[in-house]
Motif scaffolding. Structure first.
Motif, short mmCIF file in Angstrom:
data_model
loop_
_atom_site.label_atom_id
_atom_site.label_comp_id
_atom_site.label_asym_id
_atom_site.label_seq_id
_atom_site.Cartn_x
_atom_site.Cartn_y
_atom_site.Cartn_z
N GLY A 15 104.64 60.29 47.87
CA GLY A 15 105.67 61.17 47.36
C GLY A 15 105.58 61.42 45.87
N TRP A 16 104.43 61.07 45.26
CA TRP A 16 104.24 61.24 43.84
C TRP A 16 103.67 62.61 43.51
CZ3 TRP A 16 106.31 57.46 40.99
CH2 TRP A 16 106.50 56.22 41.61
N THR A 17 103.92 63.08 42.30
CA THR A 17 103.35 64.33 41.79
C THR A 17 102.36 64.01 40.69
OG1 THR A 17 105.31 65.65 42.29
CG2 THR A 17 103.86 66.47 40.57
N ASP A 18 101.14 64.49 40.85
CA ASP A 18 100.11 64.40 39.81
C ASP A 18 100.43 65.49 38.78
OD1 ASP A 18 97.81 64.65 38.24
OD2 ASP A 18 96.43 64.32 39.90
N ALA A 19 100.95 65.09 37.62
CA ALA A 19 101.51 66.05 36.67
C ALA A 19 100.50 67.09 36.21
CB ALA A 19 102.09 65.31 35.46
N ILE A 20 99.30 66.65 35.86
CA ILE A 20 98.29 67.59 35.37
C ILE A 20 97.94 68.60 36.45
CG2 ILE A 20 95.86 67.80 34.72
CD1 ILE A 20 97.47 66.96 32.38
N ARG A 21 97.75 68.12 37.68
CA ARG A 21 97.36 69.03 38.76
C ARG A 21 98.50 69.95 39.19
NH1 ARG A 21 93.11 70.11 37.52
NH2 ARG A 21 91.34 68.72 37.80
N LYS A 22 99.74 69.53 38.99
CA LYS A 22 100.84 70.43 39.32
C LYS A 22 100.82 71.66 38.42
CE LYS A 22 105.82 70.96 39.72
NZ LYS A 22 107.15 70.33 39.76
N LEU A 23 100.55 71.44 37.13
CA LEU A 23 100.56 72.54 36.18
C LEU A 23 99.22 73.25 36.07
CD1 LEU A 23 102.73 71.06 33.29
CD2 LEU A 23 103.44 72.46 35.22
N TYR A 24 98.13 72.52 36.35
CA TYR A 24 96.80 73.09 36.22
C TYR A 24 95.99 72.75 37.48
CZ TYR A 24 98.38 72.99 31.38
OH TYR A 24 99.12 73.14 30.23
N PRO A 25 96.32 73.40 38.59
CA PRO A 25 95.73 73.01 39.88
C PRO A 25 94.23 73.21 39.99
CG PRO A 25 97.01 75.02 40.11
CD PRO A 25 97.30 74.48 38.75
N GLU A 26 93.64 74.14 39.26
CA GLU A 26 92.23 74.45 39.43
C GLU A 26 91.40 74.22 38.17
OE1 GLU A 26 90.98 75.04 42.29
OE2 GLU A 26 92.91 75.16 43.31
N GLU A 27 92.02 73.98 37.04
CA GLU A 27 91.28 73.87 35.80
C GLU A 27 90.47 72.58 35.72
OE1 GLU A 27 94.21 75.00 36.16
OE2 GLU A 27 94.74 76.55 34.72
N THR A 28 89.36 72.64 35.00
CA THR A 28 88.57 71.46 34.70
C THR A 28 89.16 70.80 33.46
OG1 THR A 28 86.56 72.41 35.63
CG2 THR A 28 86.29 70.59 34.07
N ILE A 29 89.75 69.64 33.64
CA ILE A 29 90.41 68.93 32.56
C ILE A 29 89.88 67.50 32.53
CG2 ILE A 29 92.62 68.04 31.71
CD1 ILE A 29 93.94 70.49 32.97
N TYR A 30 89.40 67.08 31.39
CA TYR A 30 88.87 65.72 31.24
C TYR A 30 89.73 64.93 30.24
CZ TYR A 30 84.67 67.77 33.37
OH TYR A 30 83.79 68.40 34.20
N THR A 31 89.71 63.60 30.41
CA THR A 31 90.45 62.72 29.50
C THR A 31 89.56 61.63 28.89
OG1 THR A 31 91.10 61.15 31.26
CG2 THR A 31 92.51 63.08 30.91
N PHE A 32 88.31 61.55 29.34
CA PHE A 32 87.39 60.50 28.91
C PHE A 32 86.00 61.09 28.74
CE2 PHE A 32 83.95 57.70 30.23
CZ PHE A 32 84.12 56.58 29.44
N TRP A 33 85.33 60.68 27.65
CA TRP A 33 83.95 61.09 27.40
C TRP A 33 83.20 59.87 26.90
CZ3 TRP A 33 88.34 63.62 26.25
CH2 TRP A 33 88.49 64.92 26.73
N ASP A 34 82.10 59.54 27.57
CA ASP A 34 81.31 58.36 27.22
C ASP A 34 80.79 58.47 25.78
OD1 ASP A 34 79.20 56.27 27.23
OD2 ASP A 34 79.64 56.24 29.37
#
Length: 258
Positions: A185-204
């Motif tokens: 029953g949880w909402t993935d906040a990033i995917r709710k607002l940006y369902p198709e965009e390529t969004i990253y949070t980590f870069w080696d």
């Protein structure tokens, strides 16, 4: 209210970056992971000088989590760690109540190499976390579960996914566990607002990953039904990853309507 999560990869080593980001971004609440510091060496005075109070569960190597809140916001610690494995002494979860909202800050085990003991521990930890998530939903209160999940849920969340099929962050078992968690029953906040965009949070740090934007989305916000409709905005402070001596993660944030 603006809530952020940031895997700092060493709070003392990255303190100038963290303080600069706090000053520029001005989040109301911040969840930090991978402090890499015992409790007695957490830079409490510097955090207070920046205008924040904090609770934390430190650990000298690799782990450690904290929740920060602006001085005018009351923060009440609820628990540390997860039930179900008494011998587990790793500091990977801390929970608090802020403005009548439960905030859970987590640092999921990496799990590599997989298969192996580290991967098995990751899956056990994930199961314990999912159990706690369900308990919180059953309480029928506003909840935010955020942090470094060390999970890339879909192919959109990883640069060149074919190269990561055997990695513990992208293995089918882990992705399935994440999808089952969200299905509670949880909402993935990033995917709710940006369902198709390529969004990253980590870069080696290696192979110029940030310069090539060869990243992963592994830092997530899950919102309970009470908060899903209050989600106003979300994003990643990607530029922070490019600052000198920064973490390999970038801060991720959401804004909730009052």
């Amino acid at each position: 209210m603006k809530i952020a999560t940031y895997n700092v990869n060493g709070i003392n080593a990255r303190l100038p970056v963290v303080l600069r980001w706090l000053k520029e971004s001005k989040p109301d609440v911040v969840c930090l992971q991978e402090l890499k510091s015992p409790d007695e060496k957490i830079p409490k005075s510097e955090i207070e000088e920046a205008g924040y109070k904090a609770i934390w569960h430190g650990q000298k190597r690799w782990n450690g989590v904290a929740i920060l809140a602006k001085e005018n916001i009351e923060i009440q610690e609820m628990s540390r760690g997860l039930e179900g494995e008494p011998e587990d002494e790793q500091s990977r979860y801390i929970e608090a109540v802020i403005n009548d909202t439960v905030i859970g800050c987590l640092y999921m085990p990496n799990g590599n190499p997989a298969p192996g003991p580290k991967f098995e521990y990751k899956m056990r930890w994930f199961a314990r976390f999912s159990k706690r998530a369900k308990e919180l939903l059953d309480h029928n209160v506003p909840v935010v579960l955020t942090g470094d999940y060390n999970v890339m849920p879909t192919e959109k969340d990883v640069y060149k996914p074919e190269r990561w099929v055997d990695d513990a962050l992208f293995r089918p078992e882990v992705r399935e566990a994440f999808h089952h968690l969200v299905a509670q029953g949880w909402t993935d906040a990033i995917r709710k607002l940006y369902p198709e965009e390529t969004i990253y949070t980590f870069w080696d740090y290696f192979r110029n990953a940030y310069g090539r934007n060869a990243g992963h989305r592994i830092d997530h916000f899950l919102l309970s039904p009470h908060l899903s409709d209050r989600l106003k905005a979300a994003g990643v402070d990607k530029d922070v990853r490019g600052w000198e001596k920064s973490s390999d993660h970038a801060p991720v944030w959401i804004e909730l309507k009052d």
